[in-house]
Design a protein around this motif. Structure first.
Motif, mmCIF file in Angstrom:
data_model
loop_
_atom_site.group_PDB
_atom_site.id
_atom_site.type_symbol
_atom_site.label_atom_id
_atom_site.label_comp_id
_atom_site.label_asym_id
_atom_site.label_seq_id
_atom_site.Cartn_x
_atom_site.Cartn_y
_atom_site.Cartn_z
ATOM 1 N N LEU A 250 2.006 1.576 -3.577
ATOM 2 C CA LEU A 250 0.918 1.922 -4.501
ATOM 3 C C LEU A 250 0.446 3.366 -4.318
ATOM 4 N N TYR A 251 0.447 3.815 -3.062
ATOM 5 C CA TYR A 251 -0.080 5.147 -2.769
ATOM 6 C C TYR A 251 1.016 6.192 -2.557
ATOM 7 N N LEU B 266 0.838 -1.203 0.000
ATOM 8 C CA LEU B 266 0.000 0.000 0.000
ATOM 9 C C LEU B 266 0.872 1.252 0.000
ATOM 10 N N THR C 180 -3.556 -1.531 -9.494
ATOM 11 C CA THR C 180 -3.740 -2.360 -8.294
ATOM 12 C C THR C 180 -4.035 -3.823 -8.617
ATOM 13 N N ASP D 228 -5.155 9.435 0.204
ATOM 14 C CA ASP D 228 -6.205 8.590 -0.385
ATOM 15 C C ASP D 228 -6.112 7.125 0.047
ATOM 16 N N MET D 229 -5.046 6.792 0.760
ATOM 17 C CA MET D 229 -4.855 5.395 1.165
ATOM 18 C C MET D 229 -5.960 4.964 2.137
ATOM 19 N N CYS E 162 -6.840 4.815 -5.934
ATOM 20 C CA CYS E 162 -5.404 4.660 -6.198
ATOM 21 C C CYS E 162 -5.108 4.908 -7.672
ATOM 22 N N LEU F 272 -9.772 0.232 -3.139
ATOM 23 C CA LEU F 272 -8.576 0.876 -3.703
ATOM 24 C C LEU F 272 -8.888 1.736 -4.923
ATOM 25 N N SER G 1 -2.200 4.187 -9.054
ATOM 26 C CA SER G 1 -1.337 3.119 -9.563
ATOM 27 C C SER G 1 -2.200 1.923 -9.963
#
Length: 153
Positions: free
Chosen positions: A51-52, A48, A92, A58-59, A88, A85, A90
């Protein structure tokens, strides 16, 4: 024979001195299951963070493993994670696929606790186990070298 009493003076950190054999087996099993779960939790946190990166606000607060395990199938788990998610930026997909695979065979937290999973954690506090050894170092036979006065012969 006196070697056995020396075990009490060694650092106690491997849970080797649990009185009953089956208790030791239970602890080994539970410790392994707990470690698996902790590994997955750590893996989730690390991924996480990656990704964040740059959009930490926003996580999601947490990815709840127990909630995911409660869902009836992997399809529902994927859907739940996609919703969780969705902010996100990115990709996922890989994270979701790998996480769902890691959930296979994982135990819920309450199951681990009800099986006595807390025992290995207590083992890490060395002082917690000392009373077992120092209060009863040699149960019913005062000294092993009284064999010459063996009354059973």
């Amino acid at each position: 024979h006196e070697m056995e009493t020396f075990h009490a003076h060694k650092p106690i950190c491997h849970c080797k001195n649990i009185p009953k054999r089956h208790a030791r087996v239970t602890v080994k099993y539970n410790r392994k299951e707990l470690q698996r779960r902790l590994d997955v939790e750590k893996w989730i946190d690390e991924n996480l963070d990656r990704l964040y990166a740059g959009q930490e606000r926003d996580m999601p607060e947490e990815v709840n493993i127990d909630d995911l395990l409660d869902l009836p199938n992997d399809e529902q788990r994927v859907k739940n994670l996609q919703e969780l998610l969705q902010k996100c930026r990115s990709h996922t997909e890989t994270f979701i696929r790998e996480l769902v695979a890691k959930l296979e065979g994982l135990h819920k937290q309450e199951e681990l606790q009800s099986k006595g999973i807390e025992h290995p954690v207590i083992c890490h506090g060395h002082y917690r186990h000392e009373p077992y050894h120092f209060n009863n170092p040699h149960h019913h036979h005062p000294y092993p070298h009284t064999q010459g006065q063996n009354h059973s012969l």
